[in-house]
Scaffold this motif. Structure first.
Motif, mmCIF file in Angstrom:
data_model
loop_
_atom_site.group_PDB
_atom_site.id
_atom_site.type_symbol
_atom_site.label_atom_id
_atom_site.label_comp_id
_atom_site.label_asym_id
_atom_site.label_seq_id
_atom_site.Cartn_x
_atom_site.Cartn_y
_atom_site.Cartn_z
ATOM 1 N N GLU A 725 0.883 -1.155 0.056
ATOM 2 C CA GLU A 725 -0.006 -0.024 0.079
ATOM 3 C C GLU A 725 0.847 1.289 0.058
ATOM 4 O O GLU A 725 1.726 1.420 0.905
ATOM 5 C CB GLU A 725 -0.886 0.085 1.308
ATOM 6 C CG GLU A 725 -1.959 1.139 1.063
ATOM 7 C CD GLU A 725 -3.084 0.862 2.356
ATOM 8 O OE1 GLU A 725 -3.827 -0.236 2.135
ATOM 9 O OE2 GLU A 725 -2.917 1.903 3.325
ATOM 10 N N ARG A 744 -2.992 0.817 -4.085
ATOM 11 C CA ARG A 744 -2.878 -0.580 -3.485
ATOM 12 C C ARG A 744 -2.421 -1.333 -4.708
ATOM 13 O O ARG A 744 -3.053 -1.485 -5.672
ATOM 14 C CB ARG A 744 -4.138 -1.029 -3.134
ATOM 15 C CG ARG A 744 -4.532 -0.107 -1.559
ATOM 16 C CD ARG A 744 -5.847 -0.406 -0.960
ATOM 17 N NE ARG A 744 -6.202 0.206 0.067
ATOM 18 C CZ ARG A 744 -6.848 1.578 0.106
ATOM 19 N NH1 ARG A 744 -7.270 1.929 -1.227
ATOM 20 N NH2 ARG A 744 -7.207 1.989 1.314
ATOM 21 N N THR A 746 -2.243 -5.630 -4.757
ATOM 22 C CA THR A 746 -2.691 -6.587 -4.073
ATOM 23 C C THR A 746 -2.327 -7.962 -4.549
ATOM 24 O O THR A 746 -1.795 -7.973 -5.714
ATOM 25 C CB THR A 746 -4.478 -6.440 -4.306
ATOM 26 O OG1 THR A 746 -4.784 -7.104 -5.305
ATOM 27 C CG2 THR A 746 -5.042 -5.302 -3.844
ATOM 28 N N ARG A 751 -5.656 -8.615 -1.422
ATOM 29 C CA ARG A 751 -4.985 -8.155 -0.248
ATOM 30 C C ARG A 751 -3.719 -7.477 -0.281
ATOM 31 O O ARG A 751 -3.024 -7.836 -1.082
ATOM 32 C CB ARG A 751 -5.301 -9.338 0.987
ATOM 33 C CG ARG A 751 -6.485 -9.737 1.133
ATOM 34 C CD ARG A 751 -6.422 -10.971 2.090
ATOM 35 N NE ARG A 751 -5.721 -10.490 3.295
ATOM 36 C CZ ARG A 751 -6.571 -9.741 4.308
ATOM 37 N NH1 ARG A 751 -7.897 -9.781 4.200
ATOM 38 N NH2 ARG A 751 -6.029 -9.612 5.614
ATOM 39 N N GLU A 755 -4.382 -4.446 5.538
ATOM 40 C CA GLU A 755 -5.637 -4.205 5.890
ATOM 41 C C GLU A 755 -5.854 -4.111 7.552
ATOM 42 O O GLU A 755 -5.222 -4.972 8.224
ATOM 43 C CB GLU A 755 -6.663 -5.375 5.529
ATOM 44 C CG GLU A 755 -6.809 -5.316 3.761
ATOM 45 C CD GLU A 755 -5.790 -5.756 3.139
ATOM 46 O OE1 GLU A 755 -5.578 -5.708 1.667
ATOM 47 O OE2 GLU A 755 -4.731 -6.395 3.778
ATOM 48 N N HIS A 756 -6.688 -3.507 7.910
ATOM 49 C CA HIS A 756 -6.912 -3.538 9.350
ATOM 50 C C HIS A 756 -7.807 -4.611 9.802
ATOM 51 O O HIS A 756 -8.765 -5.045 9.044
ATOM 52 C CB HIS A 756 -7.644 -2.058 9.705
ATOM 53 C CG HIS A 756 -6.805 -0.924 9.625
ATOM 54 N ND1 HIS A 756 -5.555 -0.847 10.266
ATOM 55 C CD2 HIS A 756 -6.907 -0.010 8.745
ATOM 56 C CE1 HIS A 756 -4.983 0.344 9.975
ATOM 57 N NE2 HIS A 756 -5.732 0.870 8.762
#
Length: 756
Positions: A725, A744, A746, A751, A755-756
């Motif tokens: 990111e 981003r 991924t 993903r 990510e939180h």
């Protein structure tokens, strides 16, 4: 001309990998004609030829070549041909390569001197750097030169290092952009084969990590890990390799204890096995001899270097022991053949082994710079000038009476940088700040006093002269800084570096500083001006970052100009007259001594500050008074690592608004902070930069295309797609602003790992 190494004896192959001669010792200019020396004849007879000869045209204090005894520009090819005739007829028949220093222009009598690399870094103009490279190559090749030794791989990580001026930047992305442009310009775009007769083969230097030497000491070790080496120091080399650069020069320093000229992992593993690059590796001057601290004798040193991947020596005595190394079983004869094959391959690239080769592609008319070349140099000088701050002191009225004082106010040599040939006495392009102010304001409106030397005050009545110059003036332009001047009376090391250093030299190879702050004698000039004159403008002409705090505090405006070249005076006065700077800081300038490192891309945990210096970074890379406002359009982009690997990219757009009444030319950097799982992020890095012109009273848009180079991981020394990111912004602040954008990359499951 078509002989191969299979037809050469071992000794003749050794001759092809030797570059022992200093060219000015091989041929002399006597009574208006070139005269070949016995030094050359003995060397050719000893080896049955010689692979390359360095510096036939070199003119400077080390070579002791001046205008009075050197080779005239239009007769250069004639001198080369005299040398080539001896090499051809007394040896194996193979011609030699002519190699010259081209750090910022050809280092020969009449060679066009450019602003130093750090100045080009301030301009951040990729197209201009490529165009300059093409002109420099044409000028050098017109004289008959085949190979240019070109600085640009070093990344400036410690400004105490005297060779800071040879770096484009502290940022690897900017250094890579400008190194790639240099190779494209000098060798031609897409050139992996034959190099055209108006271009020149480039040996890029230095590989690798020299800018990270301990304490900023020249040639000291680089105690860095593999990730730091890949992310920072190999990136410019990788793009040069991709552009087909003809060669790399192995640096003096070690990396974690392994000397670069004996580093097989670097010279063979990285360059050839990982990158697939083909070309020659040249040792730096006497670098193989310096391996004696890690080998028992010269033969062992030569064997270590050749086995690691060095193909061509530079003045090394050790390479005269190669035959001994083979006989003792220290070196496989096949590796000597490998090195000689690579030297011959370079000779083919420049046309030396063709059936009817042009040994010296002589064009006397091109030995003097055409008008378009000089215009490019002028543009580069203007773009090197950074307006750091301005409290409405500029523009300076043309009718103003101005005091111009300081050690660099009227010192042309102090504008030129290291590795510079002696200037012709009647150079029409030359200007100092004093002469350019006199041209604009009239000689009667300019008061001049030197005031101080570069290191200390001047004896006698210097203070009275400064006071007299300041008296009754409307403004003071105080021109401070350093110099890389070399004197014909200096002492030199065995590789030509200043040895001492010289009494008033503050920059250049062999001139490393323990303190970066300007001497008090120079700051006293600013204090005197501040007390006597209503408007004080400080100008810093130097080849390394310096603490700027005292200059900002004592002036109403500050211009920083990394050694801008012969036309630097006019370029600086352009800023005084317009109030608009041409460039941005190419490196971070520290707040004070003792706070290093302060590079803008240091990792987050290192920037906590000191009790007595809470903010170590004084002025960040990219700082400068902006000529236009820049706003990044709100947009977030997502793409997969697979798409990035396959050539995909993201585009971010910025809007530029010019409210002034004049066209603005400016560099627009895009900064970013990478968040990659498990890796501590750098505070910010340069993602991309575009040079843009914006018409007066108008708005324009600029797009930043972010592909694998910009978004990939450089931990291995080449870009690799990985989930990440990236926060992006254009404001020159150290940290992302609240409105920063996010790109981003991924994995296949969408993903980034962030990510939180």
């Amino acid at each position: 001309m078509t002989r191969s190494t299979a037809e050469l004896s071992l000794r003749e192959r050794i001759g092809q990998i030797n570059q022992r001669l200093k060219g000015w010792e091989a041929v002399e200019w006597v009574d208006g004609a070139p005269r070949v020396t016995d030094v050359l004849r003995r060397e050719v007879d000893r080896w049955g030829g010689i692979g390359a000869i360095y510096g036939v045209l070199r003119a400077d204090p080390w070579s002791q070549v001046r205008w009075s005894n050197g080779i005239p520009p239009e007769r250069s090819a004639e001198a080369y041909e005299a040398v080539q005739e001896v090499v051809r007829t007394r040896g194996s028949g193979l011609p030699t390569l002519f190699v010259e220093e081209v750090p910022h222009g050809l280092m020969a009598l009449g060679g066009t001197t450019l602003p130093v690399n750090l100045a080009l870094g301030a301009g951040m103009d990729v197209d201009l750097v490529e165009a300059l490279g093409a002109q420099v190559a044409a000028e050098a090749r017109a004289r008959g030169t085949h190979v240019a030794l070109v600085s640009g791989l070093d990344v400036l990580r410690d400004p105490r290092w005297g060779r800071a001026e040879e770096c484009f930047s502290e940022d690897p992305a900017l250094a890579a952009l400008l190194m790639e442009a240099t190779v494209r310009g000098m060798q031609g775009r897409g050139t992996h084969g034959r190099i055209a007769d108006d271009r020149i083969a480039v040996v890029a230097k230095h590989l690798a990590g020299q800018g990270a030497g301990i304490g900023g000491r020249n040639g000291s070790g680089a105690p860095i890990g593999g990730r730091e080496l890949g992310e920072i120091h190999l990136r410019p080399a990788y793009v040069a390799a991709l552009a087909g650069v003809a060669g790399f020069m192995a640096a003096y320093n070690d990396i974690d204890g392994i000397p670069c000229s004996a580093n097989a992992d670097l010279l063979t593993g990285v360059l050839r096995e990982d990158w697939g690059w083909e070309g020659i590796v040249m040792a730096d001057g006497t670098a193989v001899d310096r391996l004696r601290d890690s080998t028992p004798d010269p033969a062992s040193a030569a064997a270590l270097a050749i086995t690691a991947g060095v193909d061509l020596s530079l003045w090394d005595e050790a390479f005269t022991h190669v035959e001994e190394a083979v006989e003792r079983g220290l070196l496989d004869q096949a590796l000597v053949t490998r090195a000689a094959d690579r030297v011959l391959a370079l000779k083919r690239r420049v046309g030396l082994l063709e059936e009817a080769p042009e040994y010296a592609v002589a064009d006397p008319a091109r030995c003097h710079p055409p008008r378009e070349f000089l215009e490019l140099v002028r543009r580069a000088a203007v773009q090197s000038c950074v307006l750091v701050h301005d409290d409405d002191a500029l523009p300076l009225r043309a009718s103003a009476v101005v005091a111009v004082i300081g050690p660099n106010a009227d010192d042309l040599d102090a504008q030129l940088g290291d590795y510079t040939p002696p200037r012709p006495a009647d150079d029409p392009q030359a200007s100092t700040v004093r002469s350019a102010l006199e041209a604009r304001h009239g000689i009667g409106n300019i008061r001049y006093a030197q005031g101080t030397s570069h290191r200390s005050g001047l004896p006698g009545d210097a203070a009275e002269q400064v006071a007299a110059a300041l008296s009754g003036t409307d403004a003071a332009v105080v021109v401070l800084g350093g110099t890389s001047r070399r004197s014909y009376d200096d002492e030199f090391a065995d590789n030509g570096a200043v040895d001492g250093p010289a009494p008033d030299t503050t920059n250049g190879e062999g001139v490393d500083l323990s303190r970066l702050a300007l001497p008090e004698a120079q700051l006293d000039l600013l204090r005197a001006a501040r007390a006597a004159v209503p408007v004080v403008i400080a100008v810093l002409i130097d080849g390394r970052p310096r603490p700027l705090g005292p200059l900002v505090a004592l002036s109403d405006a500050l211009i920083v100009a990394p050694f801008p070249g012969p036309g630097g005076g006019s370029a600086i006065v352009d800023v005084l007259a317009s109030g608009v700077g041409g460039g941005l800081l190419p490196a971070t300038f520290p707040a004070s001594d003792g706070v290093l490192p302060v590079a803008h891309d240091e990792r987050l945990e290192t920037a906590r500050g000191y009790v007595d210096a809470r903010h170590p970074a004084g002025s960040l890379l990219g700082s400068g008074a902006p000529a236009v406002s820049v706003t990044l359009r709100p947009d977030s982009v997502t793409l997969t690592s697979e798409a990035l690997r396959d050539g995909g990219s993201a585009t971010l757009t910025a809007d530029l608004v010019n409210d002034s009444d004049r066209t603005a030319s400016l560099a627009v950097p895009l900064y970013g902070r990478r968040h990659e799982l498990g890796i501590r992020p750098r505070r910010r890095s340069l993602l991309a930069v575009e040079r843009v012109r914006v018409a007066a009273g108008s708005t324009t848009a600029v797009g930043f295309t972010l592909g694998l180079d910009e978004l990939g991981s450089w931990a291995s020394g080449r870009p690799v797609a990985a989930p990440v990111e990236v926060v992006a912004w254009t404001d020159p602040s150290h940290d992302p602003p609240p409105d920063a954008l996010v790109v981003r990359v991924t994995d296949e499951e969408g993903r980034t790992g962030w990510e939180h």
